[in-house]
Write an enzyme that holds these catalytic residues in place. Structure first.
Site, PDB file in Angstrom:
ATOM      1  N   SER A  19       0.638  -1.096   0.086  1.00 41.84           N
ATOM      2  CA  SER A  19       0.072   0.018  -0.084  1.00 41.84           C
ATOM      3  C   SER A  19       0.800   1.118   0.087  1.00 41.84           C
ATOM      4  O   SER A  19       1.899   1.229   0.401  1.00 41.84           O
ATOM      5  CB  SER A  19      -0.947  -0.035   1.116  1.00 41.84           C
ATOM      6  OG  SER A  19      -1.446   1.197   1.435  1.00 41.84           O
ATOM      7  N   TYR A  46      -2.972   0.062   9.556  1.00 45.06           N
ATOM      8  CA  TYR A  46      -3.003  -0.605   8.521  1.00 45.06           C
ATOM      9  C   TYR A  46      -1.646  -0.396   7.490  1.00 45.06           C
ATOM     10  O   TYR A  46      -1.105  -1.330   7.156  1.00 45.06           O
ATOM     11  CB  TYR A  46      -4.068   0.123   7.626  1.00 45.06           C
ATOM     12  CG  TYR A  46      -4.146  -0.289   6.049  1.00 45.06           C
ATOM     13  CD1 TYR A  46      -4.707  -1.463   5.778  1.00 45.06           C
ATOM     14  CD2 TYR A  46      -3.668   0.510   5.112  1.00 45.06           C
ATOM     15  CE1 TYR A  46      -4.831  -1.796   4.474  1.00 45.06           C
ATOM     16  CE2 TYR A  46      -3.692   0.227   3.784  1.00 45.06           C
ATOM     17  CZ  TYR A  46      -4.265  -1.226   3.299  1.00 45.06           C
ATOM     18  OH  TYR A  46      -4.340  -1.225   2.018  1.00 45.06           O
ATOM     19  N   LYS A  50       1.476  -3.591   6.535  1.00 46.01           N
ATOM     20  CA  LYS A  50       1.637  -3.778   5.121  1.00 46.01           C
ATOM     21  C   LYS A  50       3.307  -3.724   4.931  1.00 46.01           C
ATOM     22  O   LYS A  50       3.974  -4.455   4.383  1.00 46.01           O
ATOM     23  CB  LYS A  50       1.249  -2.826   3.970  1.00 46.01           C
ATOM     24  CG  LYS A  50      -0.271  -2.619   4.085  1.00 46.01           C
ATOM     25  CD  LYS A  50      -0.622  -4.057   3.196  1.00 46.01           C
ATOM     26  CE  LYS A  50      -2.276  -3.895   2.978  1.00 46.01           C
ATOM     27  NZ  LYS A  50      -2.738  -5.464   2.190  1.00 46.01           N
ATOM     28  N   ASN A  77      -4.241   5.553  -4.229  1.00 43.60           N
ATOM     29  CA  ASN A  77      -5.780   5.598  -3.970  1.00 43.60           C
ATOM     30  C   ASN A  77      -6.618   4.901  -5.041  1.00 43.60           C
ATOM     31  O   ASN A  77      -6.955   5.808  -5.823  1.00 43.60           O
ATOM     32  CB  ASN A  77      -6.045   7.108  -3.741  1.00 43.60           C
ATOM     33  CG  ASN A  77      -5.637   7.495  -2.266  1.00 43.60           C
ATOM     34  OD1 ASN A  77      -4.448   7.595  -2.095  1.00 43.60           O
ATOM     35  ND2 ASN A  77      -6.440   7.755  -1.426  1.00 43.60           N
ATOM     36  N   VAL A  78      -7.034   3.770  -5.115  1.00 37.47           N
ATOM     37  CA  VAL A  78      -7.864   3.260  -6.085  1.00 37.47           C
ATOM     38  C   VAL A  78      -9.214   3.630  -5.926  1.00 37.47           C
ATOM     39  O   VAL A  78      -9.595   3.729  -5.074  1.00 37.47           O
ATOM     40  CB  VAL A  78      -7.588   1.847  -6.108  1.00 37.47           C
ATOM     41  CG1 VAL A  78      -8.331   1.027  -7.214  1.00 37.47           C
ATOM     42  CG2 VAL A  78      -6.240   1.280  -5.661  1.00 37.47           C
ATOM     43  N   LYS A  86     -17.223  -2.378  -0.127  1.00 34.82           N
ATOM     44  CA  LYS A  86     -16.101  -1.989   0.735  1.00 34.82           C
ATOM     45  C   LYS A  86     -16.506  -1.041   2.013  1.00 34.82           C
ATOM     46  O   LYS A  86     -15.980  -0.902   2.977  1.00 34.82           O
ATOM     47  CB  LYS A  86     -14.915  -1.162   0.021  1.00 34.82           C
ATOM     48  CG  LYS A  86     -14.334  -2.018  -0.832  1.00 34.82           C
ATOM     49  CD  LYS A  86     -13.234  -1.289  -1.624  1.00 34.82           C
ATOM     50  CE  LYS A  86     -11.802  -0.942  -1.099  1.00 34.82           C
ATOM     51  NZ  LYS A  86     -10.850  -0.220  -1.665  1.00 34.82           N
TER      52      LYS A  86
END
Length: 212
Positions: A19, A46, A50, A77-78, A86
């Site tokens: 990420s 988070y 990662k 940032n998808v 989500k």
């Protein structure tokens, strides 16, 4: 780790999601080379989870225990279709789209960083179709194993994102400014921008979908 070890045992390639959150406040830059990647200090659990796995994967690689090909893709940032499942973790694009349809206005956080103006907090927004393309690329072309950024390489402000949304909806832009919640301020990223040189040098040459 169990999935990694299974892939090592059965000689299966592995692609996993790291990420852009690993880059924290950006003080170390946004390079996906190991010299930078091993020194990163994420700002939330988070991102730390990662980072911990990326570091562990590097240790396994150095110890001669990697899968035949492996890639930790640092998604920035998808946004894009089919992310409604989500919930609260969906992109700000989807949340803003829904809010505009419901109220006719958008919400933007005020800046609590004196060096950044309100609305000029920036992210590297990348469309999910580009993420799929990047993932397919490493699976099919099998470049050198390791970490790879997956962004557009171009940061855009939240204000620009809202302008694009209102334009797409053919509505006049209306902004409601709100304070960033206290619980987010200490770990808030004011700028993210993927360095995409490594992916480009590996042979990925497609243009990215623009925010507009």
């Amino acid at each position: 780790k169990s999935i990694w070890n299974w892939c090592v045992k059965h000689k299966v390639p592995l692609v996993y999601a790291s990420s852009g959150a690993t880059y924290g406040n950006g003080e170390c830059g946004f390079s996906d080379e190991w010299e930078t990647a091993l020194e990163l200090e994420p700002m939330n659990p988070y991102g730390q989870s990662k980072q911990d796995f990326d570091v562990w994967a590097h240790q396994e690689m150095k110890a001669g225990r990697p899968p035949p090909h492996w890639y930790g893709l640092k998604f920035f940032n998808v946004y894009g279709p089919r992310e409604a499942h989500k919930g609260s973790m969906a992109s700000p694009v989807l949340h803003s789209y829904r809010h505009i349809l419901r109220t006719g206005s958008c919400r933007l956080f005020r800046s609590h960083n004196k060096e950044v103006k309100d609305g000029e907090q920036s992210r590297d927004f990348i469309h999910v179709s580009d993420i799929l393309s990047l993932t397919d690329f490493v699976m099919e072309r099998k470049p050198e194993s390791g970490l790879y950024n997956c962004g557009t390489g171009k940061a855009r402000t939240f204000y620009a994102m809202m302008e694009a949304l209102f334009a797409a909806l053919k509505l006049p832009m209306k902004v409601e400014w709100i304070d960033t919640p206290e619980r987010y301020r200490a770990a808030y990223q004011y700028f993210t921008q993927a360095e995409m040189g490594k992916m480009r040098r590996a042979g990925y040459d497609k243009e990215f979908v623009s925010l507009e």
